[in-house]
Structures are given as structure tokens and as C-alpha cells.
Design a protein around this motif. Structure first.
Motif, PDB file in Angstrom:
ATOM      1  N   PHE A  19      30.928 -34.303  20.884  1.00 44.60           N
ATOM      2  CA  PHE A  19      29.617 -34.765  21.346  1.00 44.60           C
ATOM      3  C   PHE A  19      29.376 -34.361  22.797  1.00 44.60           C
ATOM      4  O   PHE A  19      28.241 -34.095  23.208  1.00 44.60           O
ATOM      5  CB  PHE A  19      29.513 -36.281  21.215  1.00 44.60           C
ATOM      6  N   ALA A  20      30.462 -34.312  23.585  1.00 42.54           N
ATOM      7  CA  ALA A  20      30.336 -34.000  25.010  1.00 42.54           C
ATOM      8  C   ALA A  20      29.702 -32.637  25.240  1.00 42.54           C
ATOM      9  O   ALA A  20      28.882 -32.457  26.149  1.00 42.54           O
ATOM     10  CB  ALA A  20      31.705 -34.067  25.687  1.00 42.54           C
ATOM     11  N   LEU A  21      30.050 -31.655  24.417  1.00 44.89           N
ATOM     12  CA  LEU A  21      29.522 -30.310  24.645  1.00 44.89           C
ATOM     13  C   LEU A  21      28.021 -30.244  24.379  1.00 44.89           C
ATOM     14  O   LEU A  21      27.290 -29.518  25.066  1.00 44.89           O
ATOM     15  CB  LEU A  21      30.292 -29.300  23.805  1.00 44.89           C
ATOM     16  N   MET A  24      26.269 -31.968  27.309  1.00 42.73           N
ATOM     17  CA  MET A  24      26.252 -31.102  28.482  1.00 42.73           C
ATOM     18  C   MET A  24      25.134 -30.054  28.364  1.00 42.73           C
ATOM     19  O   MET A  24      24.366 -29.831  29.308  1.00 42.73           O
ATOM     20  CB  MET A  24      27.601 -30.421  28.651  1.00 42.73           C
ATOM     21  N   GLY A  25      25.046 -29.395  27.207  1.00 39.81           N
ATOM     22  CA  GLY A  25      23.969 -28.417  27.010  1.00 39.81           C
ATOM     23  C   GLY A  25      22.609 -29.052  27.134  1.00 39.81           C
ATOM     24  O   GLY A  25      21.663 -28.445  27.667  1.00 39.81           O
ATOM     25  N   SER A  26      22.486 -30.299  26.671  1.00 41.29           N
ATOM     26  CA  SER A  26      21.210 -31.016  26.741  1.00 41.29           C
ATOM     27  C   SER A  26      20.868 -31.406  28.181  1.00 41.29           C
ATOM     28  O   SER A  26      19.702 -31.408  28.574  1.00 41.29           O
ATOM     29  CB  SER A  26      21.270 -32.265  25.856  1.00 41.29           C
ATOM     30  N   ALA A  27      21.898 -31.743  28.971  1.00 40.19           N
ATOM     31  CA  ALA A  27      21.674 -32.054  30.384  1.00 40.19           C
ATOM     32  C   ALA A  27      21.121 -30.840  31.121  1.00 40.19           C
ATOM     33  O   ALA A  27      20.207 -30.955  31.954  1.00 40.19           O
ATOM     34  CB  ALA A  27      22.972 -32.523  31.031  1.00 40.19           C
ATOM     35  N   LEU A  28      21.663 -29.671  30.809  1.00 41.59           N
ATOM     36  CA  LEU A  28      21.165 -28.440  31.427  1.00 41.59           C
ATOM     37  C   LEU A  28      19.727 -28.175  31.003  1.00 41.59           C
ATOM     38  O   LEU A  28      18.901 -27.703  31.806  1.00 41.59           O
ATOM     39  CB  LEU A  28      22.058 -27.264  31.027  1.00 41.59           C
ATOM     40  N   ALA A  29      19.413 -28.486  29.736  1.00 44.54           N
ATOM     41  CA  ALA A  29      18.042 -28.320  29.253  1.00 44.54           C
ATOM     42  C   ALA A  29      17.099 -29.275  29.989  1.00 44.54           C
ATOM     43  O   ALA A  29      15.979 -28.896  30.355  1.00 44.54           O
ATOM     44  CB  ALA A  29      17.992 -28.574  27.749  1.00 44.54           C
ATOM     45  N   TRP A  30      17.537 -30.502  30.199  1.00 42.89           N
ATOM     46  CA  TRP A  30      16.722 -31.488  30.941  1.00 42.89           C
ATOM     47  C   TRP A  30      16.473 -30.986  32.361  1.00 42.89           C
ATOM     48  O   TRP A  30      15.354 -31.094  32.876  1.00 42.89           O
ATOM     49  CB  TRP A  30      17.448 -32.828  30.955  1.00 42.89           C
ATOM     50  N   GLN A  31      17.512 -30.463  32.976  1.00 43.01           N
ATOM     51  CA  GLN A  31      17.382 -29.954  34.344  1.00 43.01           C
ATOM     52  C   GLN A  31      16.319 -28.859  34.433  1.00 43.01           C
ATOM     53  O   GLN A  31      15.621 -28.740  35.441  1.00 43.01           O
ATOM     54  CB  GLN A  31      18.730 -29.414  34.829  1.00 43.01           C
ATOM     55  N   ASN A  32      16.188 -28.074  33.371  1.00 45.69           N
ATOM     56  CA  ASN A  32      15.241 -26.956  33.373  1.00 45.69           C
ATOM     57  C   ASN A  32      13.966 -27.254  32.581  1.00 45.69           C
ATOM     58  O   ASN A  32      13.224 -26.335  32.216  1.00 45.69           O
ATOM     59  CB  ASN A  32      15.929 -25.706  32.805  1.00 45.69           C
ATOM     60  N   ASP A  33      13.734 -28.556  32.313  1.00 45.21           N
ATOM     61  CA  ASP A  33      12.495 -29.023  31.669  1.00 45.21           C
ATOM     62  C   ASP A  33      12.243 -28.410  30.299  1.00 45.21           C
ATOM     63  O   ASP A  33      11.094 -28.104  29.940  1.00 45.21           O
ATOM     64  CB  ASP A  33      11.281 -28.746  32.579  1.00 45.21           C
ATOM     65  N   LEU A  42      19.628 -33.099  16.000  1.00 41.00           N
ATOM     66  CA  LEU A  42      20.142 -32.161  15.004  1.00 41.00           C
ATOM     67  C   LEU A  42      21.395 -31.428  15.497  1.00 41.00           C
ATOM     68  O   LEU A  42      22.309 -31.138  14.718  1.00 41.00           O
ATOM     69  CB  LEU A  42      19.060 -31.147  14.624  1.00 41.00           C
ATOM     70  N   ALA A  43      21.443 -31.136  16.793  1.00 40.34           N
ATOM     71  CA  ALA A  43      22.630 -30.484  17.357  1.00 40.34           C
ATOM     72  C   ALA A  43      23.843 -31.421  17.274  1.00 40.34           C
ATOM     73  O   ALA A  43      24.952 -30.987  16.929  1.00 40.34           O
ATOM     74  CB  ALA A  43      22.374 -30.070  18.799  1.00 40.34           C
ATOM     75  N   LEU A  44      23.637 -32.701  17.578  1.00 37.21           N
ATOM     76  CA  LEU A  44      24.722 -33.681  17.467  1.00 37.21           C
ATOM     77  C   LEU A  44      25.194 -33.802  16.018  1.00 37.21           C
ATOM     78  O   LEU A  44      26.395 -33.858  15.742  1.00 37.21           O
ATOM     79  CB  LEU A  44      24.258 -35.046  17.976  1.00 37.21           C
ATOM     80  N   THR A  45      24.241 -33.851  15.089  1.00 39.19           N
ATOM     81  CA  THR A  45      24.583 -33.986  13.667  1.00 39.19           C
ATOM     82  C   THR A  45      25.382 -32.784  13.179  1.00 39.19           C
ATOM     83  O   THR A  45      26.401 -32.926  12.488  1.00 39.19           O
ATOM     84  CB  THR A  45      23.306 -34.137  12.829  1.00 39.19           C
ATOM     85  N   THR A  46      24.925 -31.592  13.551  1.00 42.75           N
ATOM     86  CA  THR A  46      25.619 -30.370  13.136  1.00 42.75           C
ATOM     87  C   THR A  46      27.031 -30.333  13.702  1.00 42.75           C
ATOM     88  O   THR A  46      27.997 -29.981  13.001  1.00 42.75           O
ATOM     89  CB  THR A  46      24.839 -29.131  13.602  1.00 42.75           C
ATOM     90  N   GLY A 162      29.242 -24.068  22.200  1.00 46.04           N
ATOM     91  CA  GLY A 162      28.774 -25.449  22.182  1.00 46.04           C
ATOM     92  C   GLY A 162      27.794 -25.774  23.290  1.00 46.04           C
ATOM     93  O   GLY A 162      26.746 -26.384  23.050  1.00 46.04           O
ATOM     94  N   VAL A 163      28.112 -25.385  24.499  1.00 48.54           N
ATOM     95  CA  VAL A 163      27.265 -25.729  25.650  1.00 48.54           C
ATOM     96  C   VAL A 163      26.187 -24.679  25.887  1.00 48.54           C
ATOM     97  O   VAL A 163      24.989 -24.985  25.869  1.00 48.54           O
ATOM     98  CB  VAL A 163      28.122 -25.913  26.923  1.00 48.54           C
ATOM     99  N   ALA A 164      26.601 -23.427  26.129  1.00 47.20           N
ATOM    100  CA  ALA A 164      25.623 -22.371  26.395  1.00 47.20           C
ATOM    101  C   ALA A 164      24.754 -22.108  25.168  1.00 47.20           C
ATOM    102  O   ALA A 164      23.555 -21.826  25.287  1.00 47.20           O
ATOM    103  CB  ALA A 164      26.331 -21.092  26.832  1.00 47.20           C
ATOM    104  N   GLY A 165      25.355 -22.217  23.976  1.00 52.27           N
ATOM    105  CA  GLY A 165      24.598 -22.010  22.746  1.00 52.27           C
ATOM    106  C   GLY A 165      23.561 -23.089  22.532  1.00 52.27           C
ATOM    107  O   GLY A 165      22.417 -22.797  22.150  1.00 52.27           O
ATOM    108  N   SER A 166      23.933 -24.352  22.743  1.00 53.00           N
ATOM    109  CA  SER A 166      22.958 -25.436  22.568  1.00 53.00           C
ATOM    110  C   SER A 166      21.847 -25.340  23.609  1.00 53.00           C
ATOM    111  O   SER A 166      20.675 -25.603  23.301  1.00 53.00           O
ATOM    112  CB  SER A 166      23.654 -26.802  22.645  1.00 53.00           C
ATOM    113  N   TYR A 167      22.185 -24.925  24.833  1.00 53.38           N
ATOM    114  CA  TYR A 167      21.138 -24.724  25.844  1.00 53.38           C
ATOM    115  C   TYR A 167      20.163 -23.630  25.400  1.00 53.38           C
ATOM    116  O   TYR A 167      18.950 -23.749  25.592  1.00 53.38           O
ATOM    117  CB  TYR A 167      21.744 -24.352  27.196  1.00 53.38           C
TER     118      TYR A 167
END
Length: 298
Positions: A19-21, A24-33, A42-46, A162-167
Motif C-alpha cells: 500500500f505504501a508504494l 507515495m505515487g498518489s502523494a506525488l500526484a497531489w503535489q502536482n495537482d 483502483l490502484a490500491l485494489t490492484t 509501483g511509485v513512478a508507474g502509479s504517478y
């Protein structure tokens, strides 16, 4: 059906790490709006289905190869104690892999407006590779986890993908900057795998499972563990300094716990003394990401 044994088989203590990865990707997405709640869910579920598929496949492969014999350290596994049949375990692997595929497909469909057709196809291929990697870690003609490539696989799929891909799903395009926090999570994930392999070094060596720890030996594996844990911190600090917000540096609250983990691993004289650290580092990774995310939002 032994529900309690199936719960053990799922290895729930690994889920905070997976879940952490995504967080993290979602936090980066939030930072960049570019954050999207539907992509997040869906990313968490997958990821949940992928992690469970990997856990079940790992147990199946170890049972086939004979790694899970009576002298193994750690929780007794279902096939090992006879409470779960190989046939049932195989069906569970197929079911979870299918759930991961359809959940991932739904994720890509939701993210499609942000991706062009090339991006959609690329991420679909990456998703299929992630499913394959989850299963072939210990299963198949050449299980890469048995030949010392498990650490590389964890770094690629738990970190970079996990991180860069989800971003990328959020933003519609990759970001070079995201590779730093992605690498940090990758290194922390390697730390968890390395401790698991240190704990199992005797059983793995006896069964011919040539993990990186078996190849290096316990002493060098401890040094390797310290290196990857320190690199994780370096990557996060570098990201905050070059691309981040000052409050994201709050993740530093986890550093004393990381130091304590390194110290515990270095002082361990028996592989069994490592077992208790697995869940702690998994939770520590989640804590680091949650604090980093908090610093992103405020």
C-alpha cells in the motif's frame, strides 16, 4: 476450510508495504495537482490482489521445491502443515491473478483520458509483467527468486513501477523526479526481502534456493541491508531538496527507527532473530510514506 490458516497464507503483514508504494505515487500526484480518488482506490485494489498473488505463489513454489520443510523459521505455511492442499493453493493463485488483471484493466480504463493510446498500451504491458513477476518469483522453470534476482525484481516492481508507474497513471506521463521516491520505496522493499532471506538462509541453502543472501553469506547480507536502508533515506532527502516541499522532510521522524533496525540486524547472531523485524520495517515504510504524504498536503 481452515480460515485461520488461509489468513496466515495471505501474509497480511506484507500489505502495508504494498500500500505504501501506491500512497507515495498518489502523494506525488497531489503535489502536482493531478490526484484522482478513483485512480487511487483502483490502484490500491490492484496492488492488493497482486501482493496476495505473489504471497500465494511464493508459498506454492517453495512447497514444490521443498524449501518449506519442518525446520523452516517463521510462521508455518498451509501446505507445509497439511491444512491447505496444493490444488486449492493453485486455484487461489489463479483467482487472485485474474482479480489483479481485471482490477488493473479497470484502473487503466479510468486513467485512459489522461493517457494517450501509446501510454495505455505501455501501462497494460507493464501490468501484465507485474502479474507475471508476482507468480514467477518462485514458480516456473526458472523462478528468478531462486537465482538471486529477487532483489532486482522487488526494486523494479515495488519501487519504479509501483511509485513512478502509479504517478504516470495520474499525470498521463512519466516524471524523472518521481524516480527518487520510487527508488526509496524500492530500497526499503529490498530491505524487507533481504531480512526475509537472512531469516531463511539455512532452509534456502539446504533446498538449493540461491537467494542473494545465500550467495553473499550472512555477514555481507547485513552490510548490504544497512546500505539499502541508508540509500532509501538519501533518495528521499534528495527529492525533497531538489523537487519537494520543506514539510515533506517530516519523513525524517522515521530515521531513528531505521537506525534501530539496522543496528538490530547487524547485531543478530542467529537468522531467527531477524523474523520480528519483517513486520516492523513493513510498517516503518508505511509510516515514512504517510508522514511524507502529510507533509505534501499541508
Amino acid at each position: 476450510m481452515d480460515i485461520k490458516q488461509w489468513v496466515v497464507e495471505l501474509r497480511l503483514r506484507t500489505l502495508p508495504l504494498s500500500f505504501a508504494l501506491i500512497i507515495m505515487g498518489s502523494a506525488l500526484a497531489w503535489q502536482n495537482d493531478v490526484f484522482s480518488p478513483s485512480i487511487f482506490v483502483l490502484a490500491l485494489t490492484t496492488t492488493l490482489f497482486l501482493q496476495i498473488s505473489s504471497n500465494l505463489a511464493n508459498d506454492y513454489g517453495d512447497a514444490v521445491s521443498g524449501v518449506d520443510f519442518a525446520g523452516r523459521v517463521g510462521p508455518a505455511r498451509g501446505v507445509q502443515n497439511g491444512s491447505i492442499s496444493m490444488k486449492s493453493l493453485k486455484k487461489a493463485i489463479v483467482l487472485c491473478a485474474l482479480l489483479a488483471f481485471f482490477s488493473g484493466l479497470a484502473l487503466l480504463c479510468v486513467a485512459y483520458p489522461r493517457l494517450n493510446l501509446t501510454g495505455f498500451i505501455f501501462m497494460l504491458v507493464v501490468g501484465l509483467l507485474a502479474i507475471a513477476a508476482a507468480i514467477t518469483y518462485t514458480v516456473g522453470r526458472y523462478p528468478y527468486g531462486y537465482h538471486g534476482f529477487g532483489d532486482l525484481g522487488v526494486f523494479v516492481f515495488f519501487g519504479l513501477v509501483g511509485v513512478a508507474g502509479s504517478y504516470t497513471l495520474y499525470a498521463g506521463m512519466p516524471s524523472w523526479a518521481s524516480l527518487l521516491p520510487a527508488s526509496a520505496i524500492g530500497f526499503l522493499s529490498i530491505g524487507v526481502l533481504n531480512m526475509n532471506n537472512i531469516r531463511d538462509i539455512n532452509a534456502d541453502e539446504a533446498a538449493g534456493k540461491r537467494t542473494l543472501v545465500v550467495r553473499m553469506g550472512m555477514h555481507r547480507a547485513k552490510i548490504y541491508h544497512a546500505v539499502v536502508m541508508i540509500l532509501a533515506v538519501v533518495c528521499l532527502f534528495t527529492y525533497v531538496f531538489l523537487f519537494g516541499k520543506p514539510h515533506q522532510g517530516f519523513f525524517a521522524v522515521s530515521i531513528p527507527f531505521i537506525i534501530n533496525n539496522i543496528n538490530t540486524v547487524m547485531k543478530a547472531k542467529e537468522p531467527s532473530q531477524i523474523d520480528g523485524q519483517l513486520k516492523r520495517v513493513s510498517m516503518l515504510t508505511l509510516l515514512t510514506v504517510v508522514v511524507f504524504t502529510f507533509g505534501t498536503i499541508v
